[in-house]
Design a protein around this motif. Structure first.
Motif, short mmCIF file in Angstrom:
data_model
loop_
_atom_site.label_atom_id
_atom_site.label_comp_id
_atom_site.label_asym_id
_atom_site.label_seq_id
_atom_site.Cartn_x
_atom_site.Cartn_y
_atom_site.Cartn_z
N ASP A 111 0.82 -1.21 0.00
CA ASP A 111 0.00 0.00 0.00
C ASP A 111 0.85 1.26 0.00
O ASP A 111 0.50 2.27 -0.63
CB ASP A 111 -0.95 -0.01 1.20
N GLN B 108 2.15 -7.70 -7.49
CA GLN B 108 2.47 -7.00 -6.25
C GLN B 108 3.97 -6.70 -6.16
O GLN B 108 4.38 -5.61 -5.73
CB GLN B 108 2.05 -7.84 -5.04
N GLU C 179 -8.66 -3.86 -0.67
CA GLU C 179 -9.18 -3.31 -1.93
C GLU C 179 -8.20 -3.56 -3.07
O GLU C 179 -8.59 -3.93 -4.18
CB GLU C 179 -9.43 -1.81 -1.78
N LEU C 180 -6.92 -3.34 -2.79
CA LEU C 180 -5.90 -3.54 -3.82
C LEU C 180 -5.84 -4.99 -4.25
O LEU C 180 -5.79 -5.30 -5.45
CB LEU C 180 -4.54 -3.09 -3.30
N GLY D 177 0.99 4.15 -2.82
CA GLY D 177 0.87 5.54 -2.40
C GLY D 177 1.99 6.40 -2.95
O GLY D 177 1.76 7.53 -3.39
N PRO E 162 -5.43 6.16 -3.23
CA PRO E 162 -4.90 5.13 -2.31
C PRO E 162 -5.97 4.10 -1.97
O PRO E 162 -7.14 4.44 -1.79
CB PRO E 162 -4.48 5.94 -1.08
N LEU E 163 -5.55 2.85 -1.87
CA LEU E 163 -6.46 1.75 -1.55
C LEU E 163 -5.93 0.99 -0.34
O LEU E 163 -4.72 0.93 -0.12
CB LEU E 163 -6.60 0.79 -2.74
N SER E 164 -6.84 0.38 0.39
CA SER E 164 -6.42 -0.52 1.47
C SER E 164 -5.86 -1.79 0.85
O SER E 164 -6.04 -2.06 -0.34
CB SER E 164 -7.61 -0.85 2.36
N ASP E 165 -5.16 -2.58 1.67
CA ASP E 165 -4.61 -3.84 1.17
C ASP E 165 -5.71 -4.73 0.58
O ASP E 165 -5.53 -5.36 -0.47
CB ASP E 165 -3.88 -4.58 2.29
#
Length: 482
Positions: free
Chosen positions: A149, A202, A182-183, A153, A177-180
């Motif tokens: 994340d 990743q 969501e990503l 960012g 930005p996304l949470s883990d």
């Protein structure tokens, strides 16, 4: 590293340290409810899978045989005998496709969750540096790489958009930005069907996050960072240096250490403008003999299809879900194989999606059940219903084309992914010529428009794409009239 009496060495050392600690060392823990069992027993994790074999990659036929096996007991029996980590993770992958990670199977008289068995393979693969197995195990477990994340960012702070996966859809574009969670959901939804691709994506994002801080000049000409495109470039480099096919190169890439991938990624970014056209250069097809003008007339009856009220995209989604194919569909694929060295249906980087004409035509018959199951497996691996239908339309168009040009023989395997991708490009540039220089920035729009076109219209560009890819060995440039 290693295993002593069934206990990984690092666990044994920790257990010895904890068991020999004096009371004085842990007086500050007196208020905690400590377990009654010795810590050595708590840290003990017996190995349930045999490890005394030679760990080597499976050939495509072995992997395909496992992927086509839907007999749960047969898979479990094979797992109990397998002592090759590559075979174990392949079997566990198939079991997970049939059951949840929480599903328990009986091994040596005890029940073990699939998740725990995958974790066991993951630990041993890490110890042996078998990176492909490690990535596959991590992908099956849905692991998230630490600080991913933060890397995303950093890229967003540098005003770069990020696109994950090979599906050109608005939701695959990351602009905030996304949470883990969501990503990971985005990556799962839009990356290739191969779970290793989720982990590799990743890794690529993590390394990009490091590089954009250390060497921001590498990103000066990139507005949107496409992780999947960078993976293709890494694969294409291996294709060129090792003179291999794309799926073979992808396996090599998956076997590389994280350090190697990071250094290769940096090299790709350093030479991005030169390498940008490399994948297309690798996709050329070569015809044998003195090919004269190639003709094709649309004879599939597609012009008689009624225009659906909900539009052609919805029509393709509906058709792809039903997945109804004509009785002659398998026969058409069989005929295509007589004109090319092979076919790749679905994800071009998955070695199980390659049909070798010489092997299929010599080992199977047109109406054989094994051939039907093989094709069915490839179509089942295509996740998007609309793309599944587009693949069917492409194969039927190619069969019609070869029927009208019976003397044409192509040296390489025809990759359906590549053919469709070029068709989308040609259709978009035909309508928007000014987008040719920066087509990558318009890919989402191009795919949306292509799905919205009638099959009669899109099929003409499928044949044009084949013509675009085709280079005759005699240096004659074929012209297809469609």
């Amino acid at each position: 590293s290693g295993v002593v009496d069934g206990i990984p060495v690092r666990h044994e050392h920790m257990a010895q340290l904890l068991n020999t600690a004096t009371v004085e060392h842990v007086e500050h823990l007196h208020d905690l409810n400590l377990p009654k069992e010795p810590l050595a027993e708590l840290l003990y994790k017996p190995c349930m899978l045999p490890l005394n074999g030679k760990h080597q990659t499976l050939d495509p036929n072995e992997e395909l045989k496992i992927a086509l096996n839907n007999d749960l007991s047969s898979l479990v029996d094979q797992l109990t005998q397998a002592n090759n980590l590559y075979e174990q993770i392949s079997l566990l992958t198939q079991l997970v496709s049939m059951q949840s990670l929480e599903y328990c199977i009986e091994l040596e008289g005890s029940n073990r969750r699939l998740y725990d068995l995958i974790e066991e393979v993951h630990a041993h693969a890490g110890r042996l540096r078998l990176w492909s197995v490690l990535r596959q195990a991590a992908g099956l477990q849905g692991k998230v790489i630490g600080d991913i994340d933060l890397a995303v960012g950093d890229l967003l702070v540098a005003q770069k958009f990020i696109q994950v996966g090979r599906s050109y859809h608005d939701d695959s574009l990351i602009t905030r930005p996304l949470s883990d969670d969501e990503l990971l959901q985005r990556i799962r939804q839009y990356c290739r069907e191969d779970v290793r691709d989720q982990i590799l994506t990743q890794e690529v994002l993590l390394y990009l996050g490091l590089l954009i801080k250390a060497r921001p000049e590498l990103f000066s000409e990139l507005l949107t960072i496409r992780a999947s495109q960078l993976i293709i470039l890494l694969t294409s480099q291996i294709v060129r240096t090792e003179k291999s096919t794309a799926d073979q190169a992808y396996e090599v890439l998956m076997g590389l250490s994280p350090c190697d991938i990071q250094s290769r990624l940096e090299a790709v970014l350093e030479d991005f403008q030169t390498l940008a056209d490399l994948p297309q250069q690798m996709e050329a097809l070569h015809a044998q003999g003195n090919t004269q003008t190639l003709n094709w007339q649309q004879n599939l009856g597609l012009d008689k299809l009624a225009i659906p009220e909900e539009g052609w995209l919805a029509w393709r989604q509906h058709q792809g879900i039903i997945d109804r194919r004509s009785n002659q569909f398998l026969a058409k694929i069989w005929k295509i194989l007589h004109h090319t060295s092979g076919l790749v249906i679905g994800n071009k980087l998955d070695k199980r999606n390659r049909l070798s004409s010489s092997l299929v035509l010599s080992d199977m018959t047109e109406g054989e059940q094994a051939f039907a199951l093989l094709i069915e497996h490839m179509f089942n691996n295509i996740q998007a219903a609309e793309y599944r239908q587009l693949t069917i339309e492409t194969l039927e168009a190619l069969a019609s084309f070869f029927e009208q040009n019976p003397s044409l023989k192509i040296d390489e395997a025809i990759v359906i992914d590549v053919t469709i991708g070029h068709a989308v490009n040609l259709a978009h540039i035909d309508e928007y010529p000014d987008h040719q220089a920066n087509y990558d920035e318009h890919k989402i729009q191009a795919w949306e428009q292509f799905y919205a076109q009638s099959p009669a219209h899109s099929t003409s560009f499928i044949i044009s794409a084949l013509n675009h890819l085709l280079t005759v060995r005699s240096n004659e440039e074929p012209t297809v009239s469609a």
